[in-house]
Design a protein around this motif. Structure first.
Motif, PDB file in Angstrom:
ATOM      1  N   ALA A  86       0.836  -1.207   0.000  1.00 34.92           N
ATOM      2  CA  ALA A  86       0.000   0.000   0.000  1.00 34.92           C
ATOM      3  C   ALA A  86       0.871   1.258   0.000  1.00 34.92           C
ATOM      4  O   ALA A  86       0.625   2.201  -0.764  1.00 34.92           O
ATOM      5  CB  ALA A  86      -0.930  -0.011   1.204  1.00 34.92           C
ATOM      6  N   ASN A  87       1.911   1.239   0.817  1.00 37.78           N
ATOM      7  CA  ASN A  87       2.749   2.432   0.894  1.00 37.78           C
ATOM      8  C   ASN A  87       3.598   2.605  -0.352  1.00 37.78           C
ATOM      9  O   ASN A  87       3.825   3.708  -0.828  1.00 37.78           O
ATOM     10  CB  ASN A  87       3.633   2.392   2.141  1.00 37.78           C
ATOM     11  CG  ASN A  87       4.258   3.751   2.416  1.00 37.78           C
ATOM     12  OD1 ASN A  87       3.590   4.773   2.335  1.00 37.78           O
ATOM     13  ND2 ASN A  87       5.563   3.766   2.682  1.00 37.78           N
ATOM     14  N   ARG A  88       4.047   1.462  -0.908  1.00 36.52           N
ATOM     15  CA  ARG A  88       4.835   1.557  -2.147  1.00 36.52           C
ATOM     16  C   ARG A  88       3.961   2.119  -3.277  1.00 36.52           C
ATOM     17  O   ARG A  88       4.405   2.929  -4.074  1.00 36.52           O
ATOM     18  CB  ARG A  88       5.425   0.194  -2.504  1.00 36.52           C
ATOM     19  CG  ARG A  88       6.689  -0.116  -1.697  1.00 36.52           C
ATOM     20  CD  ARG A  88       7.291  -1.443  -2.070  1.00 36.52           C
ATOM     21  NE  ARG A  88       6.548  -2.559  -1.504  1.00 36.52           N
ATOM     22  CZ  ARG A  88       6.250  -3.670  -2.156  1.00 36.52           C
ATOM     23  NH1 ARG A  88       6.615  -3.834  -3.404  1.00 36.52           N
ATOM     24  NH2 ARG A  88       5.591  -4.634  -1.553  1.00 36.52           N
ATOM     25  N   LYS A  89       2.703   1.698  -3.256  1.00 40.01           N
ATOM     26  CA  LYS A  89       1.752   2.175  -4.264  1.00 40.01           C
ATOM     27  C   LYS A  89       1.572   3.693  -4.154  1.00 40.01           C
ATOM     28  O   LYS A  89       1.590   4.418  -5.145  1.00 40.01           O
ATOM     29  CB  LYS A  89       0.406   1.472  -4.036  1.00 40.01           C
ATOM     30  CG  LYS A  89      -0.438   1.341  -5.265  1.00 40.01           C
ATOM     31  CD  LYS A  89      -1.532   0.312  -5.007  1.00 40.01           C
ATOM     32  CE  LYS A  89      -2.289   0.026  -6.284  1.00 40.01           C
ATOM     33  NZ  LYS A  89      -3.075  -1.187  -6.223  1.00 40.01           N
ATOM     34  N   ARG A  90       1.454   4.115  -2.904  1.00 41.79           N
ATOM     35  CA  ARG A  90       1.270   5.547  -2.644  1.00 41.79           C
ATOM     36  C   ARG A  90       2.490   6.334  -3.133  1.00 41.79           C
ATOM     37  O   ARG A  90       2.380   7.334  -3.826  1.00 41.79           O
ATOM     38  CB  ARG A  90       1.079   5.746  -1.121  1.00 41.79           C
ATOM     39  CG  ARG A  90       0.730   7.151  -0.697  1.00 41.79           C
ATOM     40  CD  ARG A  90       0.654   7.249   0.826  1.00 41.79           C
ATOM     41  NE  ARG A  90       1.947   7.000   1.487  1.00 41.79           N
ATOM     42  CZ  ARG A  90       2.948   7.883   1.528  1.00 41.79           C
ATOM     43  NH1 ARG A  90       2.806   9.071   0.966  1.00 41.79           N
ATOM     44  NH2 ARG A  90       4.091   7.582   2.119  1.00 41.79           N
ATOM     45  N   LEU A  91       3.691   5.819  -2.788  1.00 44.21           N
ATOM     46  CA  LEU A  91       4.923   6.501  -3.179  1.00 44.21           C
ATOM     47  C   LEU A  91       5.096   6.496  -4.695  1.00 44.21           C
ATOM     48  O   LEU A  91       5.562   7.476  -5.275  1.00 44.21           O
ATOM     49  CB  LEU A  91       6.134   5.826  -2.513  1.00 44.21           C
ATOM     50  CG  LEU A  91       6.272   6.087  -1.013  1.00 44.21           C
ATOM     51  CD1 LEU A  91       7.319   5.159  -0.418  1.00 44.21           C
ATOM     52  CD2 LEU A  91       6.658   7.541  -0.753  1.00 44.21           C
TER      53      LEU A  91
ATOM     54  N   HIS B  67       5.484   9.648  -7.158  1.00 41.45           N
ATOM     55  CA  HIS B  67       6.658   9.848  -8.002  1.00 41.45           C
ATOM     56  C   HIS B  67       6.338   9.641  -9.484  1.00 41.45           C
ATOM     57  O   HIS B  67       7.244   9.463 -10.290  1.00 41.45           O
ATOM     58  CB  HIS B  67       7.791   8.920  -7.578  1.00 41.45           C
ATOM     59  CG  HIS B  67       8.479   9.370  -6.320  1.00 41.45           C
ATOM     60  ND1 HIS B  67       8.148   8.869  -5.080  1.00 41.45           N
ATOM     61  CD2 HIS B  67       9.456  10.278  -6.095  1.00 41.45           C
ATOM     62  CE1 HIS B  67       8.902   9.442  -4.163  1.00 41.45           C
ATOM     63  NE2 HIS B  67       9.708  10.305  -4.745  1.00 41.45           N
ATOM     64  N   GLY B  68       5.060   9.610  -9.790  1.00 40.38           N
ATOM     65  CA  GLY B  68       4.678   9.560 -11.203  1.00 40.38           C
ATOM     66  C   GLY B  68       4.752   8.187 -11.857  1.00 40.38           C
ATOM     67  O   GLY B  68       4.821   8.086 -13.072  1.00 40.38           O
ATOM     68  N   ILE B  69       4.790   7.114 -11.044  1.00 41.59           N
ATOM     69  CA  ILE B  69       4.752   5.779 -11.636  1.00 41.59           C
ATOM     70  C   ILE B  69       3.293   5.311 -11.595  1.00 41.59           C
ATOM     71  O   ILE B  69       2.752   5.061 -10.520  1.00 41.59           O
ATOM     72  CB  ILE B  69       5.642   4.788 -10.859  1.00 41.59           C
ATOM     73  CG1 ILE B  69       7.084   5.284 -10.853  1.00 41.59           C
ATOM     74  CG2 ILE B  69       5.547   3.380 -11.448  1.00 41.59           C
ATOM     75  CD1 ILE B  69       8.006   4.497  -9.922  1.00 41.59           C
ATOM     76  N   SER B  70       2.686   5.221 -12.776  1.00 40.26           N
ATOM     77  CA  SER B  70       1.257   4.881 -12.779  1.00 40.26           C
ATOM     78  C   SER B  70       1.069   3.368 -12.825  1.00 40.26           C
ATOM     79  O   SER B  70       1.957   2.630 -13.244  1.00 40.26           O
ATOM     80  CB  SER B  70       0.571   5.548 -13.974  1.00 40.26           C
ATOM     81  OG  SER B  70       1.315   5.282 -15.137  1.00 40.26           O
ATOM     82  N   ASN B  71      -0.083   2.921 -12.379  1.00 40.21           N
ATOM     83  CA  ASN B  71      -0.448   1.486 -12.369  1.00 40.21           C
ATOM     84  C   ASN B  71       0.577   0.619 -11.658  1.00 40.21           C
ATOM     85  O   ASN B  71       0.947  -0.443 -12.148  1.00 40.21           O
ATOM     86  CB  ASN B  71      -0.637   0.965 -13.794  1.00 40.21           C
ATOM     87  CG  ASN B  71      -1.741   1.697 -14.499  1.00 40.21           C
ATOM     88  OD1 ASN B  71      -2.776   1.980 -13.898  1.00 40.21           O
ATOM     89  ND2 ASN B  71      -1.517   2.031 -15.756  1.00 40.21           N
ATOM     90  N   TYR B  72       1.038   1.087 -10.520  1.00 38.56           N
ATOM     91  CA  TYR B  72       2.055   0.308  -9.782  1.00 38.56           C
ATOM     92  C   TYR B  72       1.477  -1.043  -9.373  1.00 38.56           C
ATOM     93  O   TYR B  72       0.425  -1.123  -8.743  1.00 38.56           O
ATOM     94  CB  TYR B  72       2.505   1.084  -8.537  1.00 38.56           C
ATOM     95  CG  TYR B  72       3.522   0.328  -7.714  1.00 38.56           C
ATOM     96  CD1 TYR B  72       3.123  -0.417  -6.596  1.00 38.56           C
ATOM     97  CD2 TYR B  72       4.862   0.338  -8.051  1.00 38.56           C
ATOM     98  CE1 TYR B  72       4.041  -1.118  -5.849  1.00 38.56           C
ATOM     99  CE2 TYR B  72       5.799  -0.364  -7.307  1.00 38.56           C
ATOM    100  CZ  TYR B  72       5.379  -1.089  -6.209  1.00 38.56           C
ATOM    101  OH  TYR B  72       6.304  -1.780  -5.479  1.00 38.56           O
ATOM    102  N   ARG B  73       2.181  -2.106  -9.787  1.00 36.10           N
ATOM    103  CA  ARG B  73       1.755  -3.459  -9.406  1.00 36.10           C
ATOM    104  C   ARG B  73       2.886  -4.218  -8.730  1.00 36.10           C
ATOM    105  O   ARG B  73       2.785  -5.403  -8.480  1.00 36.10           O
ATOM    106  CB  ARG B  73       1.315  -4.246 -10.648  1.00 36.10           C
ATOM    107  CG  ARG B  73       0.193  -3.620 -11.428  1.00 36.10           C
ATOM    108  CD  ARG B  73      -0.215  -4.462 -12.652  1.00 36.10           C
ATOM    109  NE  ARG B  73       0.918  -4.910 -13.452  1.00 36.10           N
ATOM    110  CZ  ARG B  73       1.534  -4.189 -14.399  1.00 36.10           C
ATOM    111  NH1 ARG B  73       1.117  -2.959 -14.656  1.00 36.10           N
ATOM    112  NH2 ARG B  73       2.555  -4.679 -15.070  1.00 36.10           N
ATOM    113  N   GLY B  74       4.012  -3.501  -8.523  1.00 37.82           N
ATOM    114  CA  GLY B  74       5.143  -4.158  -7.851  1.00 37.82           C
ATOM    115  C   GLY B  74       5.994  -4.994  -8.796  1.00 37.82           C
ATOM    116  O   GLY B  74       6.678  -5.924  -8.360  1.00 37.82           O
ATOM    117  N   THR B  75       5.996  -4.694 -10.102  1.00 41.90           N
ATOM    118  CA  THR B  75       6.869  -5.431 -11.022  1.00 41.90           C
ATOM    119  C   THR B  75       8.319  -5.062 -10.738  1.00 41.90           C
ATOM    120  O   THR B  75       8.607  -4.030 -10.115  1.00 41.90           O
ATOM    121  CB  THR B  75       6.573  -5.093 -12.498  1.00 41.90           C
ATOM    122  OG1 THR B  75       6.918  -3.717 -12.716  1.00 41.90           O
ATOM    123  CG2 THR B  75       5.116  -5.314 -12.852  1.00 41.90           C
ATOM    124  N   ALA B  76       9.231  -5.905 -11.210  1.00 42.60           N
ATOM    125  CA  ALA B  76      10.656  -5.665 -10.981  1.00 42.60           C
ATOM    126  C   ALA B  76      11.074  -4.307 -11.542  1.00 42.60           C
ATOM    127  O   ALA B  76      11.796  -3.551 -10.899  1.00 42.60           O
ATOM    128  CB  ALA B  76      11.479  -6.773 -11.626  1.00 42.60           C
TER     129      ALA B  76
END
Ligand SMILES: [Zn+2]
Length: 364
Positions: free
Chosen positions: A334-339, A343-352
């Motif tokens: 959740a926090n990584r998604k928020r960050l 920082h302008g990374i859209s559709n964050y799904r936690g890919t490498a």
């Protein structure tokens, strides 16, 4: 067969010496993949000490009976390619076998067998925990040995081959004079990192200021270490969120509370703390004091706000979760998604790829 291990450690200040505690459970076998003439163990010992080298491992063997050790066996290296918290990187001893074209690969492999057997015995590591690099990351390594890795393992359980590994020899250090030789020999003989960096650290620890490695310094250092013993090597700080001491009373004034946790309880400091925690127009009323007391008891910081954040440097091979945990950040999805969004990374799904980009952005 007799192998001579030369402990020539990577300087503690290098990025490829992460100094995470290693308790060896596996032994990982590699080949250097460097077929150049002269790419032997001594050459790799120099290479791995280079401050710009990102990878690290514990031993390099070639066709001679001198084996180079690059890391203490209490510390991990970055050799398995399975990430900053990977089992290969964090729980295995890494051995590189030289494949230089002017060397004898069969002899180098035999030396690796001798060394591996000795380590299996020392750390009670079963033969099935001796694995090729490929096991951790899929890399085609050790290239020549992969197709006959079962043969390699069968050699490790061959009891007829007696293994003897000699005590570490003195590290050949560049421009060493007699006294440097003595302190280096002494430290190696007791299994302590004898690099310049560590000698400077030890000198500081034992009251020898401005150590520059002169003969006088080295003689003095040798004397105190022999007299007092060597203190434990410095371990890197493992950042943990520091809980604010809460004091152990259930009632009481803000002044009593601050005094109990050793914080300045003056009006001026209470005013500062009140402002820091959003209590505006502090004038020391009972109501304001109670509010401030509750905030501080529930973990509100009593430290002065710092002007700049000090972020740790990203370690070689480190993943975002490991980095965030080390930096005391919330590493949840959740926090990584928020960050990421921030920082302008859209559709964050936690890919490498997203994690790698996010790590770069948040570690600046
Ligand atoms: Zn490898």
């Amino acid at each position: 067969m007799l192998l001579n291990i030369v402990q020539d450690f990577i300087p503690a200040s290098n990025r490829n010496r992460p100094q995470y505690t290693l308790v060896p459970v596996y032994i990982t076998i590699h080949e250097t993949a460097n077929t150049s003439t002269g790419a032997n163990a001594a050459m790799h010992a120099r290479y791995v000490k280079n401050p710009t080298t990102a990878t690290s491992w514990h031993f390099t063997v070639d066709d001679r009976d001198t084996v180079y050790q690059h890391l203490p066996l209490t510390e991990n290296g970055w050799h398995a390619g399975d990430g900053g918290s990977g089992t290969g990187n964090r729980q295995s001893i890494g051995i590189e076998i030289c494949v230089n074209r002017d060397g004898n690969l069969d002899k180098a492999t035999q030396n690796a067998i001798t060394l591996t057997k000795s380590l299996m015995e020392q750390f009670k590591i079963p033969v099935n925990n001796v694995v090729p690099h490929k096991r951790w990351s899929g890399k085609n390594c050790p290239t020549n040995l992969l197709s006959k890795f079962d043969w390699f393992k069968s050699q490790l359980t061959n009891k007829q081959d007696k293994v003897e590994v000699t005590k570490p020899a003195p590290t050949p250090s560049k421009g060493a004079n007699m006294t440097t030789g003595s302190i280096v020999t002494y430290l190696n003989s007791i299994g302590v990192d004898s690099s310049y960096t560590n000698r400077a650290r030890l000198a500081g620890q034992h009251g020898i200021s401005n150590y520059t490695g002169t003969a006088a310094h080295n003689t003095q250092l040798l004397g105190v270490l022999r007299d007092q013993g060597v203190k434990a090597p410095a371990t890197p700080p493992k950042p943990k969120p520091k809980p604010v001491a809460k004091g152990n009373m259930t009632t009481g004034s803000i002044v009593t509370y601050l005094n109990s946790i050793g914080v300045d309880s003056s009006y001026g400091n209470r005013e500062r703390l009140a402002k820091q925690h959003g209590i505006n127009g502090y004038s020391g009323t009972a109501n304001q004091n109670t509010r401030l007391l509750n905030i501080l008891r529930n973990g509100g910081s009593t430290a002065a706000p710092s002007k700049k954040s000090t972020k740790p440097a990203v370690r070689a091979g480190e993943g975002i979760v490991s980095y965030m945990n080390r930096a005391g950040m919330d590493s949840s999805m959740a926090n990584r998604k928020r960050l990421a969004q921030q920082h302008g990374i859209s559709n964050y799904r936690g890919t490498a790829a997203q994690n790698s980009r996010l790590l770069t952005l948040i570690s600046r």
